[in-house]
Design an enzyme around this catalytic site. Sequence first.
Site, short mmCIF file in Angstrom:
data_model
loop_
_atom_site.label_atom_id
_atom_site.label_comp_id
_atom_site.label_asym_id
_atom_site.label_seq_id
_atom_site.Cartn_x
_atom_site.Cartn_y
_atom_site.Cartn_z
N GLU A 154 -4.33 9.85 12.79
CA GLU A 154 -4.36 11.29 13.15
C GLU A 154 -5.71 11.86 12.74
O GLU A 154 -6.42 11.24 11.93
CB GLU A 154 -3.23 12.03 12.43
N GLY A 269 -2.11 -7.31 13.87
CA GLY A 269 -3.22 -6.76 14.65
C GLY A 269 -4.57 -7.17 14.09
O GLY A 269 -5.52 -7.40 14.84
N GLN A 363 -32.61 -9.83 16.22
CA GLN A 363 -33.92 -10.06 15.57
C GLN A 363 -34.62 -11.27 16.18
O GLN A 363 -35.82 -11.25 16.43
CB GLN A 363 -33.70 -10.26 14.06
N GLU A 390 -8.25 -0.71 12.91
CA GLU A 390 -7.16 -1.49 12.30
C GLU A 390 -7.39 -1.74 10.81
O GLU A 390 -7.01 -2.78 10.26
CB GLU A 390 -6.88 -2.76 13.09
N GLY A 391 -8.04 -0.76 10.18
CA GLY A 391 -8.31 -0.83 8.75
C GLY A 391 -9.77 -1.14 8.50
O GLY A 391 -10.29 -2.18 8.93
N THR A 392 -10.47 -0.22 7.81
CA THR A 392 -11.90 -0.43 7.52
C THR A 392 -12.09 -1.60 6.55
O THR A 392 -11.13 -2.05 5.90
CB THR A 392 -12.48 0.84 6.85
N SER A 393 -13.33 -2.01 6.41
CA SER A 393 -13.63 -3.07 5.43
C SER A 393 -13.19 -2.64 4.03
O SER A 393 -12.74 -3.47 3.22
CB SER A 393 -15.13 -3.40 5.43
N1 CAA Z 1 3.88 -5.33 4.91
C1 CAA Z 1 5.11 -4.86 4.50
N2 CAA Z 1 5.23 -3.75 3.71
C2 CAA Z 1 4.10 -3.16 3.32
C3 CAA Z 1 2.81 -3.62 3.69
C4 CAA Z 1 2.74 -4.75 4.53
N3 CAA Z 1 1.56 -5.23 4.92
N4 CAA Z 1 1.89 -2.80 3.15
C5 CAA Z 1 2.55 -1.87 2.43
N5 CAA Z 1 3.90 -2.10 2.53
C6 CAA Z 1 4.98 -1.33 1.91
C7 CAA Z 1 4.86 -1.39 0.37
O1 CAA Z 1 5.51 -2.52 -0.14
C8 CAA Z 1 5.56 -0.12 -0.03
O2 CAA Z 1 6.94 -0.33 0.05
P1 CAA Z 1 7.99 0.36 -1.01
O3 CAA Z 1 7.99 1.82 -0.69
O4 CAA Z 1 9.29 -0.29 -0.69
O5 CAA Z 1 7.46 0.05 -2.36
C9 CAA Z 1 5.17 0.86 1.09
O6 CAA Z 1 4.82 0.04 2.23
C10 CAA Z 1 3.98 1.72 0.74
O7 CAA Z 1 2.92 0.85 0.40
P2 CAA Z 1 1.63 1.31 -0.42
O8 CAA Z 1 2.06 2.12 -1.60
O9 CAA Z 1 0.76 0.14 -0.65
O10 CAA Z 1 0.95 2.33 0.64
P3 CAA Z 1 -0.38 3.17 0.53
O11 CAA Z 1 -0.07 4.55 0.95
O12 CAA Z 1 -1.05 2.94 -0.79
O13 CAA Z 1 -1.28 2.56 1.73
C11 CAA Z 1 -2.82 1.04 2.78
C12 CAA Z 1 -1.63 1.25 1.81
C13 CAA Z 1 -3.02 -0.46 2.80
C14 CAA Z 1 -4.11 1.70 2.31
C15 CAA Z 1 -2.44 1.57 4.19
O14 CAA Z 1 -2.37 2.99 4.24
C16 CAA Z 1 -3.39 1.10 5.27
O15 CAA Z 1 -3.31 -0.05 5.73
N6 CAA Z 1 -4.33 1.96 5.74
C17 CAA Z 1 -5.16 1.66 6.87
C18 CAA Z 1 -4.54 2.15 8.14
C19 CAA Z 1 -5.07 1.44 9.35
O16 CAA Z 1 -5.31 0.25 9.35
N7 CAA Z 1 -5.22 2.18 10.44
C20 CAA Z 1 -5.61 1.60 11.67
C21 CAA Z 1 -5.09 2.41 12.80
S1 CAA Z 1 -4.64 1.49 14.21
C22 CAA Z 1 -6.03 1.18 15.08
O17 CAA Z 1 -7.11 1.24 14.60
C23 CAA Z 1 -5.78 0.73 16.47
C24 CAA Z 1 -6.98 0.63 17.34
O18 CAA Z 1 -7.60 1.57 17.74
C25 CAA Z 1 -7.41 -0.70 17.79
#
Ligand code: CAA
Length: 407
Positions: A154, A269, A363, A390-393
Amino acid sequence: MWGVRDLAVHERTPLLWSPSARRRGSNMDLDLTEEQRLIQHTARDFATREIDPIAAELDKTGRWPTEIVRRLGELGLMGVAVPSEWGGAGSDNVAYALAMEEISRACASCGVIMSVNNSLACAPILENGNDAQKREFLAPMAAGKTLGCFGLTEPMSGSDAGTMETFAERDGDHWILSGSKNFITNGPAADVIVVFAVTRRGAGSRGTTAFIVPRTTAGYVPQPADEKLGIHAAHSCTVFFEGCRIPDAWRLGGEGDGFKVAMKTLDGGRIGIAAQALGIARAAYEKAVAYAKERKAFGEPIANKQAIQFMLADMATELDAARLLVLRAAAMKDQGVRHTRESAIAKLYASEAATRITHKALQIHGGYGYVREYHVERHYRDARITEIYEGTSEIMRIVIASSVFKA
Ligand code: CAA
C-alpha cells in the site's frame, strides 16, 4: 513449436548453463528430470525465437506483450508447478525456476509477468484455496486464459507489510472491501487479484485476511500504469477498492490467516524473482563475453586483458552461485520443506549479483554499453528492481538474520 504438455524432445541439458564445461564434457548435472529439462528447453527455445527479437522494442515502447503472455499460457509456463487437474503444467518449482531464468534472459518484463502469475496468484490459491476457488480462479489462470496479480503493498505499507490499512468489513455472508494497493505488477491487465485486508483491527498480523477478487467486481478500479526505470513492458499500477461487495466464498484461507498466506506466498515468489535476476545477469554476461572477444584495443581483443578477464571470472562465479541458491530453494519448496531462509538468501544474492554483473557488463562495453543498441543498458536498468520488489535486500537480511539467531 513443441510445448511442455507435448513431452517430445529429451536432449540432455546441463543444470549449470556453462558452454565451456559442456565442451569439456564435464558439466555438472544435478539430476534434472526429463520433464524439468523439457520445460527448460521449451522456455529457452521460445525465448530465443519469439521474445529476444522483440525485447528491445518492448523496452523502448513499454507495450504490454499480449502475444507473449498468450504464448506463455499455451506453452504451460503460466502455471508450471500447478497440477494439470487445475490447468497447470503439472511440474514443479525447479522447472519453474529454470523456465524463469530463460524467459528473463530474453526479457525481464516477460519474466516478471510470468512470475507474478505463477508464484503470487496461482500458488496461494493452490496452497490455500478450496476446490470451488481452484475451479473458478486457479484453473483458468494456470492455463494462461486469465491473468493474476497480488495486492499486498500500500502507499504507506511496503516493507512493513503488517501495517496495511485496506479494510474488509463483514456484511452477512459478504464483505465490503475498501482501500488501495500500489505497485501492483500485472495490475492494469489482470483479471483476478489475490488481495490482503485487515478484518480485525488491533489484532496485528493475526487480524489480516486474504481474498480473491475478480476485476469485474463493482468498485474495483485499476489506475493507469506506473512509469518506471526498467521492466517497461511489465505494467504495474495502483488499484482502488471502493466498497467492493464480495462473497465470503472468495475468502482465501481462514479469517486472520492472511498475513501468513502472504508471507508463505512470498517465500515462493522470491524464488521466481531470484531466477529472474539470474536470467537478466546471464544475458548481460553473455553479451560481455561476446563483446570482449570481438572488440580490439591496444592491438588485441580486450578479452586478452587481465582487467577484463577478472571481471568476467567474477561474473561467471556469481552466476553459478546464484543458480545453485535458486535451485536449492526451489528444490526445498518441492520437497514441502520450509524454505523462508533459503528463498531470502537466493533472492538477496541473485538480485545483488545481477546489479554487480550488469554493471560490469556495461563497463566492459564502454560507451557502447551506455547506448540502447547494445541492450546492456536495458539489463542494467531491469536488474535494479529485483533488489526491491517481493522484499528489499534489507528485508531479506532481516529474514536471514532471524534464522541465524534461531539456529
Ligand atoms: N511463513 C509462515 N509464517 C510466517 C512467515 C513465513 N515466511 N513470516 C512470518 N510468519 C508469521 C510469524 O511466524 C508470525 O506468526 P505468529 O503471529 O503466529 O507468531 C507472523 O507471521 C508475524 O510475523 P513477524 O512478527 O515476523 O512479522 P513482521 O511484522 O515482523 O514482518 C517481515 C516480517 C519479514 C518484515 C514482513 O513484513 C515482510 O516480508 N515484509 C516485506 C513485504 C514484501 O515482501 N512485500 C513485497 C510486495 S509484493 C511485490 O513486490 C509483488 C511485485 O510487484 C512483483
